[in-house]
Design a protein around this motif. Structure first.
Motif, PDB file in Angstrom:
ATOM      1  N   ASP A 153       0.815  -1.227   0.000  1.00 12.75           N
ATOM      2  CA  ASP A 153       0.000   0.000   0.000  1.00 12.75           C
ATOM      3  C   ASP A 153       0.848   1.276   0.000  1.00 12.75           C
ATOM      4  OD1 ASP A 153       0.925  -0.364   2.574  1.00 12.75           O
ATOM      5  OD2 ASP A 153      -1.042  -0.232   3.548  1.00 12.75           O
ATOM      6  N   LEU A 175      -0.220   9.855  -4.645  1.00 13.79           N
ATOM      7  CA  LEU A 175      -1.336   8.911  -4.677  1.00 13.79           C
ATOM      8  C   LEU A 175      -1.480   8.273  -6.057  1.00 13.79           C
ATOM      9  CD1 LEU A 175      -3.836   7.745  -3.181  1.00 13.79           C
ATOM     10  CD2 LEU A 175      -5.134   9.682  -4.114  1.00 13.79           C
ATOM     11  N   ARG A 176      -1.693   6.967  -6.085  1.00 11.06           N
ATOM     12  CA  ARG A 176      -1.944   6.226  -7.324  1.00 11.06           C
ATOM     13  C   ARG A 176      -3.294   5.526  -7.228  1.00 11.06           C
ATOM     14  NH1 ARG A 176       2.977   6.499 -10.187  1.00 11.06           N
ATOM     15  NH2 ARG A 176       4.044   8.220  -9.117  1.00 11.06           N
ATOM     16  N   ASN A 177      -4.033   5.496  -8.341  1.00 10.72           N
ATOM     17  CA  ASN A 177      -5.355   4.876  -8.320  1.00 10.72           C
ATOM     18  C   ASN A 177      -5.249   3.352  -8.352  1.00 10.72           C
ATOM     19  OD1 ASN A 177      -4.912   4.092 -11.008  1.00 10.72           O
ATOM     20  ND2 ASN A 177      -6.100   5.783 -11.853  1.00 10.72           N
ATOM     21  N   SER A 178      -6.368   2.677  -8.472  1.00  9.80           N
ATOM     22  CA  SER A 178      -6.376   1.212  -8.417  1.00  9.80           C
ATOM     23  C   SER A 178      -5.693   0.580  -9.621  1.00  9.80           C
ATOM     24  CB  SER A 178      -7.818   0.698  -8.310  1.00  9.80           C
ATOM     25  OG  SER A 178      -8.606   1.193  -9.382  1.00  9.80           O
ATOM     26  N   HIS A 199      -5.982   6.567   1.396  1.00  9.17           N
ATOM     27  CA  HIS A 199      -6.224   5.994   0.075  1.00  9.17           C
ATOM     28  C   HIS A 199      -7.341   4.970   0.169  1.00  9.17           C
ATOM     29  CE1 HIS A 199      -3.403   3.329   2.107  1.00  9.17           C
ATOM     30  NE2 HIS A 199      -3.833   2.349   1.345  1.00  9.17           N
ATOM     31  N   ARG A 200      -7.999   4.728  -0.946  1.00  9.72           N
ATOM     32  CA  ARG A 200      -9.091   3.765  -0.993  1.00  9.72           C
ATOM     33  C   ARG A 200      -8.542   2.353  -1.174  1.00  9.72           C
ATOM     34  NH1 ARG A 200     -11.812   7.419  -5.651  1.00  9.72           N
ATOM     35  NH2 ARG A 200     -12.583   9.143  -4.351  1.00  9.72           N
ATOM     36  N   GLU A 203      -5.959   1.199  -4.028  1.00 13.79           N
ATOM     37  CA  GLU A 203      -5.025   2.273  -4.356  1.00 13.79           C
ATOM     38  C   GLU A 203      -3.741   2.103  -3.529  1.00 13.79           C
ATOM     39  OE1 GLU A 203      -8.156   5.884  -5.435  1.00 13.79           O
ATOM     40  OE2 GLU A 203      -7.239   5.810  -3.440  1.00 13.79           O
ATOM     41  N   HIS A 204      -2.725   2.823  -3.920  1.00 19.64           N
ATOM     42  CA  HIS A 204      -1.507   2.850  -3.113  1.00 19.64           C
ATOM     43  C   HIS A 204      -0.844   4.210  -3.262  1.00 19.64           C
ATOM     44  CE1 HIS A 204       0.357   1.779  -7.019  1.00 19.64           C
ATOM     45  NE2 HIS A 204       1.463   2.314  -6.536  1.00 19.64           N
TER      46      HIS A 204
END
Length: 326
Positions: A153, A175-178, A199-200, A203-204
């Motif tokens: 993560d 931040l990077r998306n899924s 983050h969701r 995501e990581h």
């Protein structure tokens, strides 16, 4: 009139010797240097990530920047061991000296190393070999697959803002998306050394503790801390050939074309990566001090001078950042 006895000032110490009283000034505190400030910031970032995330990992290639990350992580958690693993996306086109150094460092400190071999992705059809033979652009898929597989993560990288334009506007917490992609609209402000790692699921966050360092800072710190590096960072004799203004060496990634003449020259590498696109520079710098003098006089960034993959187009690295490469 009675003399009033005045005791020593708080900043002084009293030494009694042979009946005499001597006022000894207290030792002055050392003023932090620029390197101390950079080190402190990086150590703070490592500890913040350890407190905020469940499964961090350090991207480690055996190069100088990733070796510096390991050194700083050891400082951040000493005397405890580094509380997370290392991950190397191995193109299969690495210089032997670098791989030997990577394995030796991992064994020395008892670290856990995960290796994502690009060749495995080629063999099972998830990737296709490029016509030009370079594998640097092929690292993105193995990297993202490994992040998903191991549920990382937070991913530490050795990127610095001075390297090139795409890295210059990067946050320390990115931040990077899924899908592992970078979206400039979702990046958070970073004020007063406060970092938002929220983050969701899926995501990581990419984390760059060396963001504010320069190449010269890195080498000055290497000298101060006596950090060992792969031997190819220092001048040595090597067979190379000239292509597009860069000195390349032959290897499993291919060799010179018919029109390219191989010559033995005294060279060193400013950065290490896929051998098919990483060039050497002519140099007689065999010590850290000599490298520092050489870097201080240079007017080209290390990537601009020695990485052919960054020259593919004006937006080459920007495109790869959006795809999740770094």
């Amino acid at each position: 009139m009675t003399k009033t006895s005045v005791g020593p000032k708080p900043a002084e110490a009293t030494i009694r010797s042979a009946g005499a009283v001597v006022q000894q000034p207290a030792p002055r505190r050392r003023t932090p240097t620029g390197l101390d400030t950079l080190e402190s910031e990086a150590v703070h970032v490592f500890r913040e990530v350890a407190g905020e995330f469940d499964r961090p990992v350090v991207l480690f290639s055996g190069g100088k920047d990733s070796t510096l990350l390991v050194h700083l992580a050891r400082k951040a958690f000493w005397p405890a061991p580094i509380p997370f693993a290392l991950l190397h996306v191995d193109t299969g086109h690495n210089f032997p000296e670098v791989i030997e150094f990577r394995d030796r460092l991992v064994a020395r400190y008892g670290l856990r190393l995960e290796v994502a071999e690009v060749q495995r992705w080629i063999d099972d059809g998830r990737l296709t070999e490029r016509a030009d033979g370079t594998r640097n652009p092929l690292q993105t898929v193995p990297l993202l697959d490994s992040i998903v597989e191991h549920r990382f993560d937070a991913v530490f990288g050795g990127g610095r803002r001075d390297e090139e334009r795409a890295r210059a506007k990067e946050r320390i917490f990115s931040l990077r998306n899924s899908f592992g992609q970078w979206d400039p609209r979702r990046q958070r402000p970073e004020l007063w050394n406060l970092y938002n790692g929220r983050h969701r699921p899926g995501e990581h966050v990419r984390v760059f503790p060396l963001s504010n360092w320069t190449e010269l800072d890195v080498w000055n710190y290497i000298e101060r801390e006596n950090i060992e590096l792969p031997s190819i960072y220092y001048a040595h004799r090597r067979e190379v050939y000239l292509r597009d203004g860069m000195l390349l060496s032959s290897g499993p990634w291919g060799g010179p074309r018919e029109t390219e003449q191989v010559q033995e020259r005294l060279v060193r590498y400013r950065t290490v990566g896929d051998g098919s696109c990483t060039g050497a520079v002519e140099s007689d710098a065999t010590t850290v001090a000599e490298v520092i003098a050489e870097v201080a006089a240079s007017r080209l960034t290390e990537r601009g001078a020695t990485r052919a993959d960054d020259r593919m187009s004006e937006a080459a690295m920007e495109d790869r950042k959006r795809e999740g490469y770094f």
